[in-house]
Design a protein around this motif. Structure first.
Motif, PDB file in Angstrom:
ATOM      1  N   GLN A   8     -60.082 -33.821 -35.286  1.00  0.00           N
ATOM      2  CA  GLN A   8     -58.868 -34.132 -34.528  1.00  0.00           C
ATOM      3  C   GLN A   8     -58.884 -35.588 -34.053  1.00  0.00           C
ATOM      4  N   ILE A   9     -60.048 -36.050 -33.571  1.00  0.00           N
ATOM      5  CA  ILE A   9     -60.144 -37.447 -33.138  1.00  0.00           C
ATOM      6  C   ILE A   9     -60.054 -38.383 -34.334  1.00  0.00           C
ATOM      7  N   GLU A  10     -60.769 -38.079 -35.398  1.00  0.00           N
ATOM      8  CA  GLU A  10     -60.760 -38.913 -36.605  1.00  0.00           C
ATOM      9  C   GLU A  10     -59.351 -39.037 -37.177  1.00  0.00           C
TER      10      GLU A  10
ATOM     11  N   LEU B 137     -57.423 -41.392 -35.051  1.00  0.00           N
ATOM     12  CA  LEU B 137     -57.862 -42.778 -35.216  1.00  0.00           C
ATOM     13  C   LEU B 137     -57.425 -43.386 -36.550  1.00  0.00           C
ATOM     14  N   LYS B 138     -57.179 -42.554 -37.553  1.00  0.00           N
ATOM     15  CA  LYS B 138     -56.654 -43.066 -38.824  1.00  0.00           C
ATOM     16  C   LYS B 138     -55.260 -43.656 -38.635  1.00  0.00           C
ATOM     17  N   LYS B 139     -54.517 -43.100 -37.713  1.00  0.00           N
ATOM     18  CA  LYS B 139     -53.139 -43.550 -37.457  1.00  0.00           C
ATOM     19  C   LYS B 139     -53.075 -44.591 -36.340  1.00  0.00           C
ATOM     20  N   ASN B 140     -54.084 -44.599 -35.472  1.00  0.00           N
ATOM     21  CA  ASN B 140     -54.114 -45.484 -34.300  1.00  0.00           C
ATOM     22  C   ASN B 140     -55.504 -46.080 -34.185  1.00  0.00           C
ATOM     23  N   PHE B 141     -55.742 -47.207 -34.831  1.00  0.00           N
ATOM     24  CA  PHE B 141     -57.105 -47.728 -34.822  1.00  0.00           C
ATOM     25  C   PHE B 141     -57.460 -48.281 -33.454  1.00  0.00           C
TER      26      PHE B 141
ATOM     27  N   LEU C 152     -56.271 -31.193 -24.491  1.00  0.00           N
ATOM     28  CA  LEU C 152     -57.155 -32.181 -23.888  1.00  0.00           C
ATOM     29  C   LEU C 152     -56.678 -33.583 -24.245  1.00  0.00           C
ATOM     30  N   THR C 153     -56.596 -34.441 -23.236  1.00  0.00           N
ATOM     31  CA  THR C 153     -56.214 -35.838 -23.441  1.00  0.00           C
ATOM     32  C   THR C 153     -57.231 -36.726 -22.732  1.00  0.00           C
ATOM     33  N   THR C 154     -57.192 -38.020 -23.049  1.00  0.00           N
ATOM     34  CA  THR C 154     -58.056 -38.981 -22.390  1.00  0.00           C
ATOM     35  C   THR C 154     -57.367 -40.331 -22.350  1.00  0.00           C
ATOM     36  N   ALA C 155     -57.528 -41.028 -21.256  1.00  0.00           N
ATOM     37  CA  ALA C 155     -56.969 -42.378 -21.128  1.00  0.00           C
ATOM     38  C   ALA C 155     -57.634 -43.352 -22.093  1.00  0.00           C
ATOM     39  N   LEU C 156     -58.815 -43.011 -22.598  1.00  0.00           N
ATOM     40  CA  LEU C 156     -59.509 -43.865 -23.557  1.00  0.00           C
ATOM     41  C   LEU C 156     -58.813 -43.902 -24.911  1.00  0.00           C
ATOM     42  N   LEU C 157     -58.071 -42.845 -25.214  1.00  0.00           N
ATOM     43  CA  LEU C 157     -57.361 -42.720 -26.493  1.00  0.00           C
ATOM     44  C   LEU C 157     -55.924 -42.277 -26.212  1.00  0.00           C
TER      45      LEU C 157
ATOM     46  N   LEU D  23     -57.096 -27.257 -27.779  1.00  0.00           N
ATOM     47  CA  LEU D  23     -58.310 -26.455 -27.670  1.00  0.00           C
ATOM     48  C   LEU D  23     -58.153 -25.092 -28.326  1.00  0.00           C
ATOM     49  N   SER D  24     -56.923 -24.618 -28.476  1.00  0.00           N
ATOM     50  CA  SER D  24     -56.713 -23.366 -29.210  1.00  0.00           C
ATOM     51  C   SER D  24     -57.189 -23.527 -30.656  1.00  0.00           C
ATOM     52  N   GLU D  25     -57.041 -24.713 -31.228  1.00  0.00           N
ATOM     53  CA  GLU D  25     -57.516 -24.990 -32.588  1.00  0.00           C
ATOM     54  C   GLU D  25     -59.034 -25.167 -32.609  1.00  0.00           C
ATOM     55  N   VAL D  26     -59.576 -25.796 -31.591  1.00  0.00           N
ATOM     56  CA  VAL D  26     -61.024 -26.028 -31.523  1.00  0.00           C
ATOM     57  C   VAL D  26     -61.771 -24.701 -31.452  1.00  0.00           C
ATOM     58  N   PHE D  27     -61.269 -23.770 -30.641  1.00  0.00           N
ATOM     59  CA  PHE D  27     -61.975 -22.506 -30.414  1.00  0.00           C
ATOM     60  C   PHE D  27     -61.445 -21.355 -31.261  1.00  0.00           C
TER      61      PHE D  27
END
Length: 186
Positions: free
Chosen positions: A51-53, A56-60, A164-169, A176-180
């Motif tokens: 999910q992060i990768e 990041l492909k779309k938003n370096f 889940l979100t983060t100010a870093l990204l 999380l439904s997909e993660v678990f």
């Protein structure tokens, strides 16, 4: 995790010379054997990574890396996942990461949860990690800590119903439904 070879204080140089096929971390001068992850652990880690990768492909904004040695002063750890912002990519060496990532994600397991929650939590704060996620695959929860000047600020515990979100990204949304989703393996 079990501490081994605790009869002496180990250095990063000692750690780098190890070549016995086992997985270790070096925390507080102690060599710690790290067990192989369980299938559920790896599946959760992989789902977060992708999910992060994909984002990041779309938003370096930087890079996400799985299970690589991170040298933090006299300690060496290998977080399950880490993110380093693009303006700090000079930390990425040929063999390891040389300094604190912006985001560290540890997938908890029964054998590592205590060290992840206590020792690594302190180490990551002292080293300059900006955000720390502890993912519990058995409870299907993610605990998020954000670094402040002298302590972690607890940002919350999130479950499979959350995004889940983060100010870093900015713009990243980890469902999380997909993660678990779909775990029958214990």
């Amino acid at each position: 995790m079990s501490v081994i070879l605790s009869d002496r204080v180990y250095t990063v140089w000692d750690y780098m010379q190890l070549d016995d096929g086992n997985r270790y971390e070096l925390i507080g001068g102690k060599l710690v054997m790290v067990p192989r992850p369980r299938p559920k652990h790896q599946r959760v880690s992989g789902k977060i990574f992708y999910q992060i990768e994909d984002f990041l492909k779309k938003n370096f904004l930087g890079v996400v890396i799985q299970e690589v040695d991170v040298i933090l002063g006299s300690d060496v750890v290998a977080p399950d996942l880490l993110f380093i912002a693009k303006d700090r990519l000079d930390l990425v060496g040929e063999l390891n990461i040389q300094g604190a990532p912006d985001l560290v994600i540890e997938i908890l397991s029964p054998s590592s949860a205590s060290i992840d929650r206590r020792k690594k939590r302190k180490l990551y704060l002292a080293s300059g990690v900006k955000e720390y996620w502890m993912v519990d695959p058995d409870q299907e929860l993610v605990e998020v800590l954000v670094a402040e000047e002298k302590e972690w600020r607890w940002a919350g515990i999130f479950d499979r119903e959350d995004i889940l979100t983060t100010a870093l990204l900015p713009g990243l949304e980890i469902r999380l439904s997909e993660v678990f989703k779909g775990f029958n393996v214990r």
